[in-house]
Enzyme design. Structure first.
Site, PDB file in Angstrom:
ATOM      1  CE  LYS A 162      -4.249  -1.698   0.319  1.00 28.18           C
ATOM      2  NZ  LYS A 162      -5.286  -1.442  -0.694  1.00 28.18           N
ATOM      3  CG  ASP A 190      -4.197  -0.539  -3.949  1.00 28.35           C
ATOM      4  OD1 ASP A 190      -4.472   0.504  -4.594  1.00 28.35           O
ATOM      5  OD2 ASP A 190      -5.061  -1.291  -3.456  1.00 28.35           O
ATOM      6  CD  GLU A 218      -5.583  -2.914  -6.377  1.00 34.05           C
ATOM      7  OE1 GLU A 218      -4.694  -3.781  -6.218  1.00 34.05           O
ATOM      8  OE2 GLU A 218      -6.684  -2.979  -5.829  1.00 34.05           O
ATOM      9  CG  ASP A 243      -9.872  -1.964  -6.152  1.00 36.00           C
ATOM     10  OD1 ASP A 243     -11.036  -2.402  -6.267  1.00 36.00           O
ATOM     11  OD2 ASP A 243      -9.271  -1.993  -5.056  1.00 36.00           O
TER      12      ASP A 243
END
Ligand SMILES: [Mg+2]
Length: 365
Positions: A162, A190, A218, A243
């Site tokens: 993340k 992400d 992402e 996403d």
């Protein structure tokens, strides 16, 4: 097969460690449990996780939608007319996708049980297991390295980092983790919508120059900014996974039509369940776009439903179903057997295979 009652309950599960993304920091997983009863005595389970920052749903809004919008349509519904029942539900309100998904997965649980089949066989039966990556929360580079090494030690092979809280620190984070885990481990990133379009291109190109071997990035930009996502996808070499930009089959169609991403992340909580997730997958398959099946921070019930969906289909190339590994406790008896990066589904338990939910209080309404 008629539904005669719906029970709605709440559970709260502590996490092993706080879950940190560019959008939020979470200390507990909260889930709303749905239990459907049929006239013939079958019990179907579903669950919904409130994820305000993504689906816009809170515990209260999920419960309200279940009680006021879904319950009146569900009681007396005959699942042998699934197409009619689902179209009725999908056309009666917009959004509230997690609430709808909880009911949808309980429907599919019941349908598969009525044929005495595990759900993955009812849906296609391609595999009976899936492999998942593990999400590493956005933290200091040292903590992310330590968390990544623990994950590998536990048996995970793919990591999702993340990012997005501080771009200059992101380079240090990713470089530190890549150096620590070596080149064989797959790493994806992400950003959870944190970057602007040009900023994302600059950042991703720099990752490419540094040879960090990133599998995909992402949701680099805002969910609704399809043209920004397209700009990023068209201007970097690295694959871009949509996403938060893909909830519905129509979203998938738009993203694919505009070549705005390379991959789609299907989550039951965004799609409203298996009924629409299947449509997204079919659109992607026809267009030659690969899909990943992901999850929110959610209970073993909805993760098991996602695992059945993913295992059933050939064209799902990867799973991000790591929520069970992030929870400190599991109050759900039955469902997918989770061992490190592998979720295995029983070849004999019918439906989702959920037996019981411990410590749940069903609400009175
Ligand atoms: Mg994501």
């Amino acid at each position: 097969m008629k539904i005669v009652d719906i029970l709605i309950g709440k559970i709260k599960i502590p996490l092993k460690r706080p879950f940190k993304t560019a959008l939020r920091t979470v200390y507990f997983a909260e889930d709303i449990i749905v239990k459907l009863l049929t006239r013939s005595g079958l019990v179907g389970y579903g669950s919904a996780a409130p994820t305000l920052a993504i689906t816009g749903e809170s515990s209260d809004s999920i419960i309200s939608c279940l009680v006021n919008n879904l319950k009146p349509k569900i009681i007396g519904a005959d699942l042998s007319n699934l197409e009619k029942v689902m179209n009725d539900l999908h056309s009666s309100f917009v959004n509230n996708t997690s609430a709808l998904a909880a009911v949808d997965m309980a429907f599919y649980d019941l349908l598969a049980q009525s044929l005495n089949l595990p759900l993955y066989k009812y849906l296609g039966g391609y595999h009976n297991l899936v492999f998942t990556d593990l999400t590493i929360s956005a933290n200091s580079p040292e903590v992310m390295v330590a968390d990544s090494l623990i994950a590998l030690d536990e048996g995970f092979q793919d990591l999702k980092l993340k990012l997005g809280l501080n771009p200059s620190l992101d380079f240090v984070r990713v470089q530190a983790v890549r150096t620590a885990v070596g080149n064989k481990v797959k790493i994806s990133l992400d950003a959870n919508q944190a970057w602007g379009a040009k900023e994302a291109v600059r950042i991703i190109r720099r990752f490419e120059k540094l040879n960090l071997n990133i599998e995909f990035v992402e949701q680099p930009v805002k969910a609704k900014k399809l043209s920004d996502l397209r700009y990023v996808t068209q201007n970097v070499e690295t694959d871009i996974l949509a996403d938060e930009s893909v909830f519905s089959p129509y979203d998938a169609l738009q993203l694919i039509h505009h070549k705005a991403c390379d991959l789609l992340n299907i989550k039951l909580a965004k799609a409203g369940g298996i009924f629409n997730a299947t449509k997204i997958l079919n659109i992607a398959e026809a267009a030659g776009v690969e899909c990943i099946v992901g999850c929110m921070l959610e209970s073993q019930i909805s993760v098991t439903a996602a695992a059945h969906f993913a295992a059933a289909k050939k064209s799902i190339v990867r799973c991000d179903l790591d929520s069970p590994s992030l929870l400190a406790e599991n109050p759900i008896v039955g469902g997918a057997v989770v061992e490190a990066n592998t979720l295995t589904l029983s070849e004999t338990d019918a439906g989702l295979g959920i037996k019981e939910v411990l410590n749940v209080e069903y609400l009175k309404f």
